[in-house]
Design an enzyme around this catalytic site. Structure first.
Site, PDB file in Angstrom:
ATOM      1  N   CYS A 128       0.814  -1.223   0.000  1.00 54.21           N
ATOM      2  CA  CYS A 128       0.000   0.000   0.000  1.00 54.21           C
ATOM      3  C   CYS A 128       0.845   1.270   0.000  1.00 54.21           C
ATOM      4  CB  CYS A 128      -0.931  -0.009   1.207  1.00 54.21           C
ATOM      5  SG  CYS A 128      -1.866  -1.521   1.284  1.00 54.21           S
ATOM      6  N   HIS A 270      -3.058   6.805   3.054  1.00 55.20           N
ATOM      7  CA  HIS A 270      -3.545   5.541   2.492  1.00 55.20           C
ATOM      8  C   HIS A 270      -4.855   5.196   3.184  1.00 55.20           C
ATOM      9  CE1 HIS A 270      -4.127   1.525   1.338  1.00 55.20           C
ATOM     10  NE2 HIS A 270      -3.703   0.987   2.473  1.00 55.20           N
ATOM     11  N   ASN A 300     -10.278  -0.302   0.861  1.00 63.74           N
ATOM     12  CA  ASN A 300      -8.816  -0.240   0.752  1.00 63.74           C
ATOM     13  C   ASN A 300      -8.402  -0.742  -0.629  1.00 63.74           C
ATOM     14  OD1 ASN A 300      -6.072  -0.669   0.885  1.00 63.74           O
ATOM     15  ND2 ASN A 300      -6.112  -1.690   2.884  1.00 63.74           N
TER      16      ASN A 300
HETATM   17  N1  ACO Z   1     -17.964  -8.623  10.583  1.00 59.34           N
HETATM   18  C1  ACO Z   1     -18.369  -8.909  11.833  1.00 59.34           C
HETATM   19  N2  ACO Z   1     -17.504  -9.297  12.801  1.00 59.34           N
HETATM   20  C2  ACO Z   1     -16.195  -9.366  12.476  1.00 59.34           C
HETATM   21  C3  ACO Z   1     -15.725  -9.089  11.185  1.00 59.34           C
HETATM   22  C4  ACO Z   1     -16.678  -8.697  10.223  1.00 59.34           C
HETATM   23  N3  ACO Z   1     -16.321  -8.385   8.949  1.00 59.34           N
HETATM   24  N4  ACO Z   1     -14.394  -9.253  11.169  1.00 59.34           N
HETATM   25  C5  ACO Z   1     -14.027  -9.637  12.401  1.00 59.34           C
HETATM   26  N5  ACO Z   1     -15.126  -9.712  13.199  1.00 59.34           N
HETATM   27  C6  ACO Z   1     -15.221 -10.109  14.589  1.00 59.34           C
HETATM   28  C7  ACO Z   1     -14.092 -10.991  15.031  1.00 59.34           C
HETATM   29  O1  ACO Z   1     -14.357 -12.347  14.700  1.00 59.34           O
HETATM   30  C8  ACO Z   1     -14.102 -10.756  16.505  1.00 59.34           C
HETATM   31  O2  ACO Z   1     -15.110 -11.527  17.089  1.00 59.34           O
HETATM   32  P1  ACO Z   1     -14.878 -12.234  18.512  1.00 59.34           P
HETATM   33  O3  ACO Z   1     -14.617 -11.111  19.483  1.00 59.34           O
HETATM   34  O4  ACO Z   1     -16.169 -12.965  18.728  1.00 59.34           O
HETATM   35  O5  ACO Z   1     -13.694 -13.117  18.326  1.00 59.34           O
HETATM   36  C9  ACO Z   1     -14.492  -9.284  16.645  1.00 59.34           C
HETATM   37  O6  ACO Z   1     -15.117  -8.930  15.392  1.00 59.34           O
HETATM   38  C10 ACO Z   1     -13.349  -8.365  16.876  1.00 59.34           C
HETATM   39  O7  ACO Z   1     -12.319  -8.718  15.959  1.00 59.34           O
HETATM   40  P2  ACO Z   1     -11.001  -7.903  15.871  1.00 59.34           P
HETATM   41  O8  ACO Z   1     -10.118  -8.498  14.815  1.00 59.34           O
HETATM   42  O9  ACO Z   1     -10.419  -7.724  17.242  1.00 59.34           O
HETATM   43  O10 ACO Z   1     -11.581  -6.508  15.382  1.00 59.34           O
HETATM   44  P3  ACO Z   1     -10.841  -5.147  15.281  1.00 59.34           P
HETATM   45  O11 ACO Z   1     -11.553  -4.158  16.080  1.00 59.34           O
HETATM   46  O12 ACO Z   1      -9.363  -5.285  15.487  1.00 59.34           O
HETATM   47  O13 ACO Z   1     -11.063  -4.788  13.748  1.00 59.34           O
HETATM   48  C11 ACO Z   1      -9.891  -4.845  11.677  1.00 59.34           C
HETATM   49  C12 ACO Z   1     -10.563  -5.657  12.745  1.00 59.34           C
HETATM   50  C13 ACO Z   1     -10.905  -3.898  11.069  1.00 59.34           C
HETATM   51  C14 ACO Z   1      -9.363  -5.781  10.597  1.00 59.34           C
HETATM   52  C15 ACO Z   1      -8.727  -4.024  12.315  1.00 59.34           C
HETATM   53  O14 ACO Z   1      -7.883  -4.865  13.066  1.00 59.34           O
HETATM   54  C16 ACO Z   1      -7.910  -3.328  11.280  1.00 59.34           C
HETATM   55  O15 ACO Z   1      -8.370  -2.424  10.616  1.00 59.34           O
HETATM   56  N6  ACO Z   1      -6.627  -3.712  11.140  1.00 59.34           N
HETATM   57  C17 ACO Z   1      -5.786  -3.134  10.142  1.00 59.34           C
HETATM   58  C18 ACO Z   1      -6.160  -3.760   8.859  1.00 59.34           C
HETATM   59  C19 ACO Z   1      -5.612  -3.008   7.709  1.00 59.34           C
HETATM   60  O16 ACO Z   1      -5.611  -1.799   7.681  1.00 59.34           O
HETATM   61  N7  ACO Z   1      -5.139  -3.768   6.762  1.00 59.34           N
HETATM   62  C20 ACO Z   1      -4.641  -3.288   5.588  1.00 59.34           C
HETATM   63  C21 ACO Z   1      -3.441  -2.402   5.798  1.00 59.34           C
HETATM   64  S1  ACO Z   1      -2.150  -2.822   4.808  1.00 59.34           S
HETATM   65  C22 ACO Z   1      -2.767  -2.698   3.342  1.00 59.34           C
HETATM   66  O17 ACO Z   1      -3.469  -1.779   3.104  1.00 59.34           O
HETATM   67  C23 ACO Z   1      -2.502  -3.799   2.332  1.00 59.34           C
END
Ligand code: ACO
Length: 343
Positions: A128, A270, A300
């Site tokens: 990214c 980004h 993204n």
């Molecule tokens: N819908 C509903 N529930 C979900 C989803 C979804 N799409 N995805 C995860 N959950 C659930 C999980 O299973 C978890 O449930 P549990 O508590 O019963 O186990 C709960 O939501 C919380 O999950 P987390 O992973 O802790 O959620 P978090 O608040 O961390 O959000 C996210 C997840 C959005 C992926 C976050 O960690 C994030 O944005 N990380 C960075 C990701 C990113 O930016 N990636 C790309 C950057 S690099 C690039 O651009 C290539």
């Protein structure tokens, strides 16, 4: 001498998929996706569209702009783009979702279709942060040779083809698209790309990866593949890394450039997650209106997200000649960095 951005373009596939449409297929909801990421929609390429197709369209729009054409007539646009393509000395295409792995580069496919006969062409892999790395690579190549005057930098992705659409932890986050910029070496002073920071923390290489298909874990003859080739991500690790990366890059760009954030017209981050951007922004005490966000519409788009945003700002007149702009990116590798540009 200055390296100035003289044209921008973008292309996104017409198919627009809402959170509710995803929620009809997997266990997620519009409320969860919006509250955790800020994403409302993503644009998804059809079966026959590959990375180079979107990159080509974005490039044509950027090239046509350099020839003075910003309208909607495809014939006029193509004519203007074809003429301008002959002036390009180098094409750099940043992507994590190339048409083919390894060879040929997607940049070469775009070079051929543009008819950019005198241009060298290569792909750049920095996830990214790819467009930010691409601007600096192009600026360097223009600077070191008196023969090179113009470069085309493209960020293009059809990342939807590398997603496990049953994994709700990743599939809701990504979309397809492409953005492009034409760079020109000019005689201006104190304009264009003033400063670029490029960093990597390779110790985080497993936080975001495509495990299969390369030489580490190649596909083997006769092997039954039961998932699509797909991105694996440790969301929490990437989240924490990204907040720190945005914070330190913006701070360093401002300090090195001896500038006050109040003087920056727009920060273009980004577009990975609105929560990540807002967490970093609050630590920096920068008002929300300084950050351009379009993640609600596109999700993204990896290397395409910054050039798509720049083109939206440029075409809508939200950034104007002489404005001070900051970009900041982060992604797989792990990589991060930013540019300070006088538009
Ligand atoms: N819908 C509903 N529930 C979900 C989803 C979804 N799409 N995805 C995860 N959950 C659930 C999980 O299973 C978890 O449930 P549990 O508590 O019963 O186990 C709960 O939501 C919380 O999950 P987390 O992973 O802790 O959620 P978090 O608040 O961390 O959000 C996210 C997840 C959005 C992926 C976050 O960690 C994030 O944005 N990380 C960075 C990701 C990113 O930016 N990636 C790309 C950057 S690099 C690039 O651009 C290539």
């Amino acid at each position: 001498m200055a390296i100035e951005i003289i044209g921008t373009g973008r292309a996104v596939p017409p198919k627009r998929v809402s959170n509710d449409e995803l929620a009809a297929k997997i266990d997620t909801s519009d409320e969860w996706i919006r509250s955790h990421t800020g994403i409302g929609y993503r644009h998804i390429a059809d079966e026959s569209t590959a990375c180079s197709d979107l990159g080509l369209e974005a490039a044509k729009n950027a090239l046509a702009m350099t020839a003075g054409y910003c309208g909607d007539d495809p014939e006029e646009r193509n004519r203007a783009a074809s003429e301008a393509a002959l002036t390009i000395d180098m094409i750099i295409l940043a992507t994590v979702s190339p048409d083919f792995y390894g060879v040929p580069s997607t940049a070469c496919i775009v070079q051929d279709k543009l008819g950019a006969k005198k241009a060298g062409a290569m792909d750049l892999s920095a996830a990214c942060t790819g467009f930010i790395y691409g601007l600096e690579t192009a600026a360097g190549l223009l600077t070191v040779s008196s023969r090179r005057k113009r470069a085309l930098v493209i960020g293009a992705e059809t990342i939807s083809k590398m997603i496990n659409w049953e994994d709700r932890g990743t599939c809701v986050l990504f979309g397809d698209g492409a953005g492009a910029a034409v760079l020109e070496k000019t005689g201006a002073e104190n304009r264009g790309i003033l400063q670029t920071l490029l960093f990597a923390d390779g110790s985080g290489n497993e936080s975001l990866l495509m495990r299969r298909g390369g030489t580490r874990y190649p596909f083997k003859k006769g092997e039954v593949i039961d998932t699509s080739i797909c991105v694996e991500m440790n969301g929490q690790e990437v989240y924490n890394f990204a907040v720190g990366a945005i914070f330190s890059t913006i701070k360093m760009l401002a300090e090195n450039g001896n500038i006050n954030i109040d003087d920056v017209a727009m920060i273009v981050p980004h577009q990975a997650n609105a929560r990540i951007i807002n967490a970093a922004r609050r630590r920096l005490h920068i008002p929300a209106e300084k950050f351009y966000l379009n993640i609600e519409e596109y999700a993204n788009t990896s290397s395409a997200s910054i050039p798509i945003a720049l083109d939206e700002l440029n075409r809508s007149g939200q950034i104007k000649k002489g404005d001070l702009i900051m970009t900041v990116g982060f992604g797989g590798g792990l990589t991060y960095g930013g540019n300070l540009i006088i538009w």
